[in-house]
Scaffold this motif. Sequence first.
Motif, PDB file in Angstrom:
ATOM      1  N   UNK A 197       0.400   6.554  -6.866  1.00 40.44           N
ATOM      2  CA  UNK A 197      -0.934   6.870  -7.389  1.00 40.44           C
ATOM      3  C   UNK A 197      -1.686   7.937  -6.595  1.00 40.44           C
ATOM      4  N   UNK A 198      -1.058   8.500  -5.592  1.00 35.00           N
ATOM      5  CA  UNK A 198      -1.759   9.471  -4.740  1.00 35.00           C
ATOM      6  C   UNK A 198      -2.313  10.649  -5.536  1.00 35.00           C
ATOM      7  N   UNK A 199      -1.605  11.069  -6.587  1.00 31.59           N
ATOM      8  CA  UNK A 199      -2.018  12.246  -7.359  1.00 31.59           C
ATOM      9  C   UNK A 199      -2.810  11.891  -8.615  1.00 31.59           C
ATOM     10  N   UNK A 200      -3.265  10.642  -8.744  1.00 28.29           N
ATOM     11  CA  UNK A 200      -4.071  10.271  -9.906  1.00 28.29           C
ATOM     12  C   UNK A 200      -5.356  11.090  -9.939  1.00 28.29           C
ATOM     13  N   UNK A 201      -5.754  11.498 -11.125  1.00 26.02           N
ATOM     14  CA  UNK A 201      -6.988  12.272 -11.260  1.00 26.02           C
ATOM     15  C   UNK A 201      -8.218  11.419 -10.990  1.00 26.02           C
ATOM     16  N   UNK A 202      -8.119  10.137 -11.319  1.00 25.38           N
ATOM     17  CA  UNK A 202      -9.261   9.237 -11.132  1.00 25.38           C
ATOM     18  C   UNK A 202      -8.783   7.897 -10.581  1.00 25.38           C
ATOM     19  N   UNK A 261       0.819  -1.207   0.000  1.00 19.89           N
ATOM     20  CA  UNK A 261       0.000   0.000   0.000  1.00 19.89           C
ATOM     21  C   UNK A 261       0.857   1.265   0.000  1.00 19.89           C
ATOM     22  N   UNK A 262       1.983   1.233   0.711  1.00 22.61           N
ATOM     23  CA  UNK A 262       2.841   2.421   0.767  1.00 22.61           C
ATOM     24  C   UNK A 262       3.394   2.762  -0.614  1.00 22.61           C
ATOM     25  N   UNK A 266     -12.555   3.522   2.137  1.00 18.60           N
ATOM     26  CA  UNK A 266     -11.599   3.908   3.178  1.00 18.60           C
ATOM     27  C   UNK A 266     -11.497   2.854   4.271  1.00 18.60           C
ATOM     28  N   UNK A 267     -12.513   2.018   4.404  1.00 22.72           N
ATOM     29  CA  UNK A 267     -12.438   0.924   5.369  1.00 22.72           C
ATOM     30  C   UNK A 267     -11.365  -0.086   4.962  1.00 22.72           C
ATOM     31  N   UNK A 268     -11.036  -0.115   3.674  1.00 21.26           N
ATOM     32  CA  UNK A 268     -10.001  -1.016   3.190  1.00 21.26           C
ATOM     33  C   UNK A 268      -8.616  -0.446   3.463  1.00 21.26           C
ATOM     34  N   UNK A 269      -8.499   0.885   3.459  1.00 20.68           N
ATOM     35  CA  UNK A 269      -7.244   1.542   3.815  1.00 20.68           C
ATOM     36  C   UNK A 269      -7.497   3.031   4.044  1.00 20.68           C
ATOM     37  N   UNK A 325      -7.564   8.188   1.932  1.00 21.48           N
ATOM     38  CA  UNK A 325      -8.174   9.506   2.187  1.00 21.48           C
ATOM     39  C   UNK A 325      -7.293  10.638   1.687  1.00 21.48           C
ATOM     40  N   UNK A 326      -5.993  10.394   1.567  1.00 18.70           N
ATOM     41  CA  UNK A 326      -5.069  11.431   1.104  1.00 18.70           C
ATOM     42  C   UNK A 326      -5.038  11.543  -0.424  1.00 18.70           C
TER      43      UNK A 326
END
Length: 341
Positions: free
Chosen positions: A259-264, A252-253, A282-285, A289-290
């Motif tokens: 992929x944090x800045x992916x548009x979709x 996940x890290x 968000x329950x999965x990780x 949320x970021x």
Amino acid sequence: MHLEYASQFQVEYYAGGYSLITIGDSDRYLLVPENGTVPDGVDSDITILQQPLENLYVAASSAMDLFSGLQSLDSVRMTSTKLADWCLPKVQQAIQQEKILYVGKYNTPDYETVLSENCGLAIESTMIYHNPETQEQLESLGIPVMVERSSYESHPLGRMEWIKLYGLLLGKADEAEAFFDEKVSQLDNILTGDSTGKTVAFFYISSSGYVNVRKPGDYISKMIELAGGTYILSAEDLNVDENALSTMNMQMEAFYDAARDADYLIYNSTIDGELDTIEQLLQKSELLADFKAVQQHNVWCTEQNMFQQTTGAADMVSDLHAILTGEADAVDQLTFLHRLK
């Protein structure tokens, strides 16, 4: 046969209505027309297919939707996929009405039933290569086996173009050609359009916490590119391993960094079921949320029938294009995707 996108099969036509089909590099089949005779001197490694081909055993689930697209489910008598695992309504109905029979897993079919139903052809996926004895047993019973390789097509429309092969087998070549051309024509404006500059991540989170993603160059990432987007995960991000699988797991890290800045974000619901809300995601990780797409509510989820509906490649590209261009901003439901609320 003229093929625009498919590369895993070819067909050569011969006088008298005969056709030589080659799948992959070496599997060859001679299609003999109804009332035609097998020519002398045919190589021993060529499988003879005598038309009409009826009571088919379609163990390759990705092929079933192509028969449905041809309005030819009545040519299919058996499947190796249980009713509960089908997401195609016409196939479900045919199984419920016992027009199509479940005859056991692809590697352990009920040979007695397959034989008693006068099976004219068994269509297997390449999974059968792990159980060669199954193919050998079917062939020993006089049932020809075709191992289809549509899943090896790198172009999304190449998979759908296999409908031309099945149309040839069933004597519906013209119908198959018309179906394919109509579907591809839906994308005329999209395929010639400019890039949107938008990035997309396609993934799901396993029960053990790994993020499963598509490899760059996989047909899903190519769909994104055809739709005018960019698949955000690169080979460098993934340290791609060399195997035939189209997916791989990552921590996940690492996914967060890439992929944090992916548009979709598009969540693949095939394994663990569909999501309806961002809260469920968000329950999965909680790290998700970021993500930019989560904060801007640009998160979509696939429908369960996406991977079984092989004929839907053009519709899926259209869905992606609508998302990437903003045409889908005012809606929550598309053909194969729905927005998480």
